[in-house]
Design a protein around this motif. Structure first.
Motif, PDB file in Angstrom:
ATOM      1  N   THR A   7      44.219  41.579  45.661  1.00 19.27           N
ATOM      2  CA  THR A   7      43.267  40.542  45.253  1.00 19.27           C
ATOM      3  C   THR A   7      42.593  40.959  43.946  1.00 19.27           C
ATOM      4  OG1 THR A   7      41.383  41.489  46.454  1.00 19.27           O
ATOM      5  CG2 THR A   7      42.779  39.925  47.663  1.00 19.27           C
ATOM      6  N   ILE A   8      42.341  39.954  43.105  1.00 22.41           N
ATOM      7  CA  ILE A   8      41.659  40.220  41.832  1.00 22.41           C
ATOM      8  C   ILE A   8      40.510  39.228  41.698  1.00 22.41           C
ATOM      9  CG2 ILE A   8      41.912  40.398  39.340  1.00 22.41           C
ATOM     10  CD1 ILE A   8      44.845  40.798  39.631  1.00 22.41           C
ATOM     11  N   ASP A   9      39.303  39.730  41.733  1.00 17.56           N
ATOM     12  CA  ASP A   9      38.141  38.869  41.521  1.00 17.56           C
ATOM     13  C   ASP A   9      37.462  39.261  40.214  1.00 17.56           C
ATOM     14  OD1 ASP A   9      37.963  37.155  43.938  1.00 17.56           O
ATOM     15  OD2 ASP A   9      37.899  39.099  44.963  1.00 17.56           O
ATOM     16  N   GLY A  10      36.668  38.338  39.701  1.00 12.41           N
ATOM     17  CA  GLY A  10      35.949  38.642  38.468  1.00 12.41           C
ATOM     18  C   GLY A  10      35.428  37.363  37.857  1.00 12.41           C
ATOM     19  N   PRO A  11      34.535  37.493  36.857  1.00 12.43           N
ATOM     20  CA  PRO A  11      33.934  36.299  36.252  1.00 12.43           C
ATOM     21  C   PRO A  11      34.907  35.533  35.352  1.00 12.43           C
ATOM     22  CG  PRO A  11      33.184  38.273  35.140  1.00 12.43           C
ATOM     23  CD  PRO A  11      34.024  38.742  36.287  1.00 12.43           C
ATOM     24  N   ALA A  12      34.467  34.377  34.902  1.00 18.23           N
ATOM     25  CA  ALA A  12      35.265  33.525  34.013  1.00 18.23           C
ATOM     26  C   ALA A  12      35.673  34.308  32.770  1.00 18.23           C
ATOM     27  CB  ALA A  12      34.446  32.302  33.601  1.00 18.23           C
ATOM     28  N   ALA A  13      36.910  34.111  32.345  1.00 21.35           N
ATOM     29  CA  ALA A  13      37.452  34.692  31.114  1.00 21.35           C
ATOM     30  C   ALA A  13      37.456  36.221  31.107  1.00 21.35           C
ATOM     31  CB  ALA A  13      36.700  34.154  29.890  1.00 21.35           C
ATOM     32  N   SER A  14      37.601  36.825  32.286  1.00 26.96           N
ATOM     33  CA  SER A  14      37.628  38.294  32.341  1.00 26.96           C
ATOM     34  C   SER A  14      39.047  38.845  32.213  1.00 26.96           C
ATOM     35  CB  SER A  14      36.975  38.793  33.635  1.00 26.96           C
ATOM     36  OG  SER A  14      37.601  38.213  34.753  1.00 26.96           O
ATOM     37  N   GLY A  15      40.026  37.937  32.174  1.00 23.19           N
ATOM     38  CA  GLY A  15      41.420  38.376  32.027  1.00 23.19           C
ATOM     39  C   GLY A  15      42.143  38.519  33.362  1.00 23.19           C
ATOM     40  N   LYS A  16      41.547  38.013  34.439  1.00 21.90           N
ATOM     41  CA  LYS A  16      42.178  38.121  35.779  1.00 21.90           C
ATOM     42  C   LYS A  16      43.567  37.501  35.794  1.00 21.90           C
ATOM     43  CE  LYS A  16      39.296  35.406  37.873  1.00 21.90           C
ATOM     44  NZ  LYS A  16      38.426  34.894  36.820  1.00 21.90           N
ATOM     45  N   GLY A  17      43.651  36.307  35.177  1.00 20.55           N
ATOM     46  CA  GLY A  17      44.915  35.561  35.187  1.00 20.55           C
ATOM     47  C   GLY A  17      46.016  36.330  34.485  1.00 20.55           C
ATOM     48  N   LYS A  18      45.682  36.885  33.325  1.00 16.28           N
ATOM     49  CA  LYS A  18      46.674  37.641  32.544  1.00 16.28           C
ATOM     50  C   LYS A  18      47.131  38.874  33.332  1.00 16.28           C
ATOM     51  CE  LYS A  18      47.325  39.650  27.972  1.00 16.28           C
ATOM     52  NZ  LYS A  18      46.684  40.056  26.713  1.00 16.28           N
ATOM     53  N   ILE A  19      46.178  39.539  33.955  1.00 14.93           N
ATOM     54  CA  ILE A  19      46.505  40.738  34.741  1.00 14.93           C
ATOM     55  C   ILE A  19      47.376  40.342  35.936  1.00 14.93           C
ATOM     56  CG2 ILE A  19      45.533  42.590  36.181  1.00 14.93           C
ATOM     57  CD1 ILE A  19      43.028  42.464  34.304  1.00 14.93           C
ATOM     58  N   ALA A  20      46.980  39.275  36.639  1.00 16.32           N
ATOM     59  CA  ALA A  20      47.735  38.835  37.828  1.00 16.32           C
ATOM     60  C   ALA A  20      49.158  38.438  37.440  1.00 16.32           C
ATOM     61  CB  ALA A  20      47.014  37.668  38.499  1.00 16.32           C
ATOM     62  N   ASN A  21      49.278  37.746  36.330  1.00 18.10           N
ATOM     63  CA  ASN A  21      50.585  37.330  35.826  1.00 18.10           C
ATOM     64  C   ASN A  21      51.491  38.523  35.562  1.00 18.10           C
ATOM     65  OD1 ASN A  21      52.088  35.123  35.135  1.00 18.10           O
ATOM     66  ND2 ASN A  21      50.461  34.342  33.810  1.00 18.10           N
ATOM     67  N   TYR A  22      50.903  39.490  34.870  1.00 14.16           N
ATOM     68  CA  TYR A  22      51.653  40.713  34.563  1.00 14.16           C
ATOM     69  C   TYR A  22      52.091  41.409  35.859  1.00 14.16           C
ATOM     70  CZ  TYR A  22      52.518  45.582  33.698  1.00 14.16           C
ATOM     71  OH  TYR A  22      53.085  46.829  33.737  1.00 14.16           O
ATOM     72  N   LEU A  23      51.138  41.574  36.790  1.00  7.02           N
ATOM     73  CA  LEU A  23      51.447  42.302  38.036  1.00  7.02           C
ATOM     74  C   LEU A  23      52.504  41.572  38.853  1.00  7.02           C
ATOM     75  CD1 LEU A  23      47.922  43.482  39.265  1.00  7.02           C
ATOM     76  CD2 LEU A  23      49.648  44.809  38.042  1.00  7.02           C
ATOM     77  N   SER A  24      52.467  40.237  38.837  1.00  5.54           N
ATOM     78  CA  SER A  24      53.439  39.484  39.638  1.00  5.54           C
ATOM     79  C   SER A  24      54.852  39.755  39.112  1.00  5.54           C
ATOM     80  CB  SER A  24      53.107  37.993  39.664  1.00  5.54           C
ATOM     81  OG  SER A  24      53.620  37.348  38.549  1.00  5.54           O
ATOM     82  N   LYS A  25      54.988  39.888  37.793  1.00  2.00           N
ATOM     83  CA  LYS A  25      56.313  40.168  37.213  1.00  2.00           C
ATOM     84  C   LYS A  25      56.717  41.618  37.464  1.00  2.00           C
ATOM     85  CE  LYS A  25      56.415  36.499  33.869  1.00  2.00           C
ATOM     86  NZ  LYS A  25      55.215  36.112  33.119  1.00  2.00           N
ATOM     87  N   LYS A  26      55.788  42.512  37.187  1.00  2.00           N
ATOM     88  CA  LYS A  26      56.083  43.943  37.291  1.00  2.00           C
ATOM     89  C   LYS A  26      56.446  44.347  38.723  1.00  2.00           C
ATOM     90  CE  LYS A  26      55.333  48.528  36.662  1.00  2.00           C
ATOM     91  NZ  LYS A  26      56.362  49.346  36.067  1.00  2.00           N
ATOM     92  N   TRP A  27      55.685  43.818  39.707  1.00  3.87           N
ATOM     93  CA  TRP A  27      55.875  44.253  41.101  1.00  3.87           C
ATOM     94  C   TRP A  27      56.537  43.186  41.956  1.00  3.87           C
ATOM     95  CZ3 TRP A  27      55.202  49.307  41.961  1.00  3.87           C
ATOM     96  CH2 TRP A  27      54.401  50.016  41.063  1.00  3.87           C
ATOM     97  N   LYS A  28      57.025  42.132  41.310  1.00  2.00           N
ATOM     98  CA  LYS A  28      57.699  41.019  41.999  1.00  2.00           C
ATOM     99  C   LYS A  28      56.858  40.456  43.151  1.00  2.00           C
ATOM    100  CE  LYS A  28      62.277  41.959  40.378  1.00  2.00           C
ATOM    101  NZ  LYS A  28      61.763  42.851  39.352  1.00  2.00           N
ATOM    102  N   LEU A  29      55.619  40.109  42.791  1.00  2.00           N
ATOM    103  CA  LEU A  29      54.696  39.532  43.775  1.00  2.00           C
ATOM    104  C   LEU A  29      54.545  38.047  43.474  1.00  2.00           C
ATOM    105  CD1 LEU A  29      51.873  42.224  43.325  1.00  2.00           C
ATOM    106  CD2 LEU A  29      53.656  42.228  45.083  1.00  2.00           C
ATOM    107  N   LYS A  30      54.310  37.239  44.498  1.00  2.16           N
ATOM    108  CA  LYS A  30      53.991  35.835  44.258  1.00  2.16           C
ATOM    109  C   LYS A  30      52.563  35.773  43.723  1.00  2.16           C
ATOM    110  CE  LYS A  30      56.703  33.195  47.618  1.00  2.16           C
ATOM    111  NZ  LYS A  30      57.509  32.356  46.730  1.00  2.16           N
ATOM    112  N   HIS A  31      52.347  34.950  42.712  1.00  2.00           N
ATOM    113  CA  HIS A  31      51.011  34.837  42.128  1.00  2.00           C
ATOM    114  C   HIS A  31      50.343  33.530  42.549  1.00  2.00           C
ATOM    115  CE1 HIS A  31      48.447  34.172  38.255  1.00  2.00           C
ATOM    116  NE2 HIS A  31      47.705  34.504  39.293  1.00  2.00           N
ATOM    117  N   LEU A  32      49.187  33.656  43.152  1.00  2.00           N
ATOM    118  CA  LEU A  32      48.406  32.464  43.509  1.00  2.00           C
ATOM    119  C   LEU A  32      47.079  32.537  42.762  1.00  2.00           C
ATOM    120  CD1 LEU A  32      47.839  29.942  45.191  1.00  2.00           C
ATOM    121  CD2 LEU A  32      47.460  31.388  47.169  1.00  2.00           C
TER     122      LEU A  32
END
Ligand code: C5P
Length: 211
Positions: A7-32
């Motif tokens: 899980t990745i929580d954090g305030p608006a525009a903290s880069g959560k989406g970019k990090i989650a996107n990267y991790l989903s590709k790197k570790w083959k995880l589904k991103h929600l």
């Protein structure tokens, strides 16, 4: 691939989406991206001209709303949608509707798939027992600067002072609401994302490789 829930929580525009996107590709995880779900509701409210200030009207709309996808689209990223999303996110019935969808979706796939889910209450409320809980920390000024650059890069008109004001306002709404406010979840690791992206993901990749 790892069958893990991050899980990745954090305030608006903290880069959560970019990090989650990267991790989903790197570790083959589904991103929600749970923010997309609140944004989809907001867009539906605009399209169907729902008066979201009237509880009764909003409740009927939410009850009948079925999420058919959670893909991010450009039309979900406007300031108008952002504002309405954070306004309706204060209601328990709205949050329950979004959380039920997330739990059902993850429940359906978790046996064969890992997940990375980002939002404001994912590690604190929705998936308290996740394998790894992260909280992304970035100063207000850095978040506003990054959001401003993003908008300029995509040729959107924007004024830095306005962006700063709007992020501040969303922070206030997210952190001060009674139900599921944005907090550092119990057991979460706080990740400083003020520096370079490569540095941030290096730290997170090390944490995931130990799971
Ligand atoms: O993350 P994003 O900025 O796309 O989220 C849009 C809005 O939805 C946020 O400002 C927040 O108010 C709300 N939200 C929430 N809980 C989540 C995800 C988003 O309240 N888990």
């Amino acid at each position: 691939m790892k069958n893990i829930l991050v899980t990745i929580d954090g305030p608006a525009a903290s880069g959560k989406g970019k990090i989650a996107n990267y991790l989903s590709k790197k570790w083959k995880l589904k991103h929600l991206d749970s923010g997309v779900l609140y944004r989809k509701l907001a867009l539906g409210i605009i399209d169907e001209k729902i008066n979201f200030n009237l509880d009764k009207e909003l409740k009927i709309f939410i009850k009948n709303y079925k999420f058919n996808s959670f893909k991010s689209q450009k039309k979900l990223r406007t300031e108008k949608v952002s504002k309405i999303a954070s306004k309706i996110a204060v209601h328990k019935f709205v949050r329950n509707h979004v959380n039920l969808f997330q739990k059902n979706f993850v429940g359906r796939f978790i046996k064969n798939h890992g997940f990375v889910i980002d939002g404001r209450d994912i590690g604190s409320v929705v998936f308290k027992n996740a394998d790894l809980k992260l909280y992304i920390d970035v100063s207000l000024v850095n978040r506003a600067k990054r959001r401003y650059k993003q908008l300029i890069d995509t040729n959107e008109k924007s004024i830095y002072a306005q962006i700063l004001k709007e992020i501040k306002l969303r922070d206030k709404k997210d952190k001060s609401r009674k139900i599921s406010p944005l907090v550092v979840p119990n057991g979460a690791i706080v990740i400083d994302n003020n520096g370079k992206f490569t540095q941030t993901i290096k730290i997170i990749n090390t944490l995931i490789s130990k799971l």
